[in-house]
Design a protein around this motif. Structure first.
Motif, PDB file in Angstrom:
ATOM      1  N   VAL A 151       9.711 -22.811 -18.350  1.00 24.47           N
ATOM      2  CA  VAL A 151       9.178 -21.146 -17.955  1.00 24.47           C
ATOM      3  C   VAL A 151       8.145 -21.302 -16.961  1.00 24.47           C
ATOM      4  CG1 VAL A 151       9.835 -20.022 -20.193  1.00 24.47           C
ATOM      5  CG2 VAL A 151       7.699 -21.383 -20.232  1.00 24.47           C
ATOM      6  N   THR A 152       7.861 -20.439 -16.094  1.00 26.44           N
ATOM      7  CA  THR A 152       6.639 -20.359 -15.143  1.00 26.44           C
ATOM      8  C   THR A 152       6.377 -18.814 -15.158  1.00 26.44           C
ATOM      9  OG1 THR A 152       8.333 -19.316 -13.553  1.00 26.44           O
ATOM     10  CG2 THR A 152       8.301 -21.878 -13.734  1.00 26.44           C
ATOM     11  N   VAL A 153       5.099 -18.778 -14.692  1.00 27.83           N
ATOM     12  CA  VAL A 153       4.320 -17.770 -14.648  1.00 27.83           C
ATOM     13  C   VAL A 153       4.364 -17.055 -13.037  1.00 27.83           C
ATOM     14  CG1 VAL A 153       2.257 -16.883 -14.875  1.00 27.83           C
ATOM     15  CG2 VAL A 153       2.738 -18.620 -16.405  1.00 27.83           C
ATOM     16  N   ASN A 154       4.606 -15.665 -13.272  1.00 25.21           N
ATOM     17  CA  ASN A 154       4.756 -15.102 -11.900  1.00 25.21           C
ATOM     18  C   ASN A 154       4.325 -13.454 -11.885  1.00 25.21           C
ATOM     19  OD1 ASN A 154       6.760 -17.091 -10.436  1.00 25.21           O
ATOM     20  ND2 ASN A 154       7.474 -16.748 -12.325  1.00 25.21           N
ATOM     21  N   ALA A 155       3.857 -13.120 -10.651  1.00 28.07           N
ATOM     22  CA  ALA A 155       3.285 -11.470 -10.926  1.00 28.07           C
ATOM     23  C   ALA A 155       4.269 -10.333 -10.706  1.00 28.07           C
ATOM     24  CB  ALA A 155       2.027 -11.602  -9.766  1.00 28.07           C
ATOM     25  N   ASP A 156       5.562 -10.697 -10.189  1.00 31.31           N
ATOM     26  CA  ASP A 156       6.405  -9.651 -10.051  1.00 31.31           C
ATOM     27  C   ASP A 156       6.073  -8.724  -9.068  1.00 31.31           C
ATOM     28  OD1 ASP A 156       8.890  -8.386 -10.573  1.00 31.31           O
ATOM     29  OD2 ASP A 156       8.303  -7.533 -12.530  1.00 31.31           O
ATOM     30  N   ASP A 157       5.364  -7.465  -9.403  1.00 26.80           N
ATOM     31  CA  ASP A 157       4.975  -6.481  -8.425  1.00 26.80           C
ATOM     32  C   ASP A 157       3.570  -6.268  -8.725  1.00 26.80           C
ATOM     33  OD1 ASP A 157       7.704  -5.351  -7.264  1.00 26.80           O
ATOM     34  OD2 ASP A 157       8.059  -5.574  -9.432  1.00 26.80           O
ATOM     35  N   PRO A 158       2.581  -6.965  -8.104  1.00 26.04           N
ATOM     36  CA  PRO A 158       1.188  -7.045  -8.667  1.00 26.04           C
ATOM     37  C   PRO A 158       0.305  -5.830  -8.507  1.00 26.04           C
ATOM     38  CG  PRO A 158       1.534  -8.531  -6.745  1.00 26.04           C
ATOM     39  CD  PRO A 158       3.052  -8.259  -7.273  1.00 26.04           C
ATOM     40  N   SER A 190       6.479 -24.460 -12.403  1.00 27.96           N
ATOM     41  CA  SER A 190       6.475 -23.717 -11.268  1.00 27.96           C
ATOM     42  C   SER A 190       6.832 -24.604  -9.890  1.00 27.96           C
ATOM     43  CB  SER A 190       5.333 -22.778 -10.684  1.00 27.96           C
ATOM     44  OG  SER A 190       4.301 -23.536 -10.494  1.00 27.96           O
ATOM     45  N   LEU A 191       6.250 -25.732  -9.925  1.00 30.19           N
ATOM     46  CA  LEU A 191       6.492 -26.577  -8.613  1.00 30.19           C
ATOM     47  C   LEU A 191       7.831 -27.368  -8.691  1.00 30.19           C
ATOM     48  CD1 LEU A 191       2.869 -28.310  -8.760  1.00 30.19           C
ATOM     49  CD2 LEU A 191       3.735 -26.485  -7.202  1.00 30.19           C
TER      50      LEU A 191
END
Length: 344
Positions: A282-289, A321-322
């Motif tokens: 799993v990775t962390v992301n902002a989508d539509d910040p 994520s990397l």
């Protein structure tokens, strides 16, 4: 790699997370359009917005589900008209990335949102890629651009978009699938994704946000994707969680988005750390910040505040994520070495 994290079980701090080299793999450039920039572009292009102020725009960002967000999202994108508009949009996002310690991005853009308004795809691509080049040269942030098909439109529309994009394929690392998920299963786009594979493009798809586990399965088996965007509904199936872990399929999870769109009522319910401990990538992301309340670092900190995320967990999410990025293996190794130095 095995991360050695000094005081690893301590709660992660904002300073520690900012120092970790991170990639962002699930970010819609149109969704980073802040209200302030929206008003500037509207004025520049002589467009009358349906909102009287920045505050009025932000009040409209009280979403009940994915569709209520998309309705406003497409309306706001109308201010993007010129190459410079797309440059300014992308550059503003890159500046946030620099502040958050992001070293690599693989942002999405939706050409159909713009070509359907009569904007030439070359205008869109030129503005975005010029900003990405400047980001690499001036901010040391590398990138790979992902062209997304809108799944509420037809597969014929997706093929037409792919034809329009042919002269610019060298600018894309891959293709994706986004927009309204429910009622638009992955198999709807089987032929166009097969064609993209023949063209040598990487493939990702939104699946298992509001849609069922079957959509995750379809994205993997029919679209042959290398990453699942969102994917949190995998928790509905022990078999799917086991498969994702066994096959090391990355999930580009967007915590703030999931709570703002009512996938979960509160961040304390979010399963990302449970999935991490089960061995899923799993990775962390902002989508539509601009719409969901924060960029990458804010999403990490939401996990600290609501789930007591540890330094060790934050470091593993950053490492994921990397490794899940489409960057070269040599570059990934350099980033992971930097990450280990921060941890130690």
């Amino acid at each position: 790699m095995t991360l050695i994290v000094k005081q690893g079980q301590e709660k992660a701090s904002e300073a520690f997370i900012r120092m970790l080299p991170k990639a962002e793999l699930h970010l819609h450039l149109e969704g980073s359009l802040e209200p302030e920039l929206m008003f500037r572009l509207a004025e520049r292009n002589g467009i009358q917005l349906p909102y009287g102020s920045v505050d009025e725009v932000r009040k409209a960002y009280d979403f009940t589900n994915l569709q209520s967000f998309l309705d406003i999202y497409y309306q706001c994108a109308d201010v993007l008209r010129t190459e410079q508009d797309f440059y300014d949009l992308t550059w503003a996002y890159l500046e946030h990335c620099q502040q958050d310690g992001v070293v690599h991005i693989e942002p999405f853009f939706d050409p159909q949102t713009h070509t359907d308004r009569g904007i030439d795809i070359g205008t869109v691509v030129s503005g975005i890629t010029r900003a990405l080049r400047d980001g690499n040269e001036q901010l040391d942030i590398s990138s790979g651009l992902i062209l997304c098909f809108l799944r509420h439109l037809s597969e014929d529309d997706a093929f037409a978009t792919l034809d329009l994009a042919q002269p610019y394929l060298q600018h894309f690392v891959g293709v994706g699938l986004d927009s309204s998920e429910v009622g638009n299963p992955p198999e709807k786009f089987a032929r166009v994704f097969s064609r993209c594979k023949e063209l040598g493009l990487k493939r990702v798809a939104h699946a298992g946000e509001e849609g069922p586990v079957a959509y995750i399965e379809g994205a993997l088996d029919i679209l042959d994707v290398q990453r699942i965007d969102h994917g949190v509904r995998c928790t509905d199936s022990e078999a799917m969680m086991a498969r994702l872990a066994h096959e090391n399929i990355p999930l580009t999870v967007c915590p703030l988005s999931n709570t703002r769109l009512k996938v979960y009522q509160h961040m304390s319910e979010h399963p990302i750390l449970t999935l991490l401990e089960r061995g899923l990538c799993v990775t962390v992301n902002a989508d539509d910040p601009a719409f969901f309340g924060g960029y990458l670092l804010t999403n990490y900190m939401a996990l600290v505040d609501s789930l007591d995320m540890s330094r060790e967990q934050a470091a593993r999410l950053a490492a994921n994520s990397l490794t899940a990025s489409f960057a070269s293996e040599e570059q990934k190794a350099l980033w992971l070495e930097q990450l280990q130095q921060v941890c130690a």
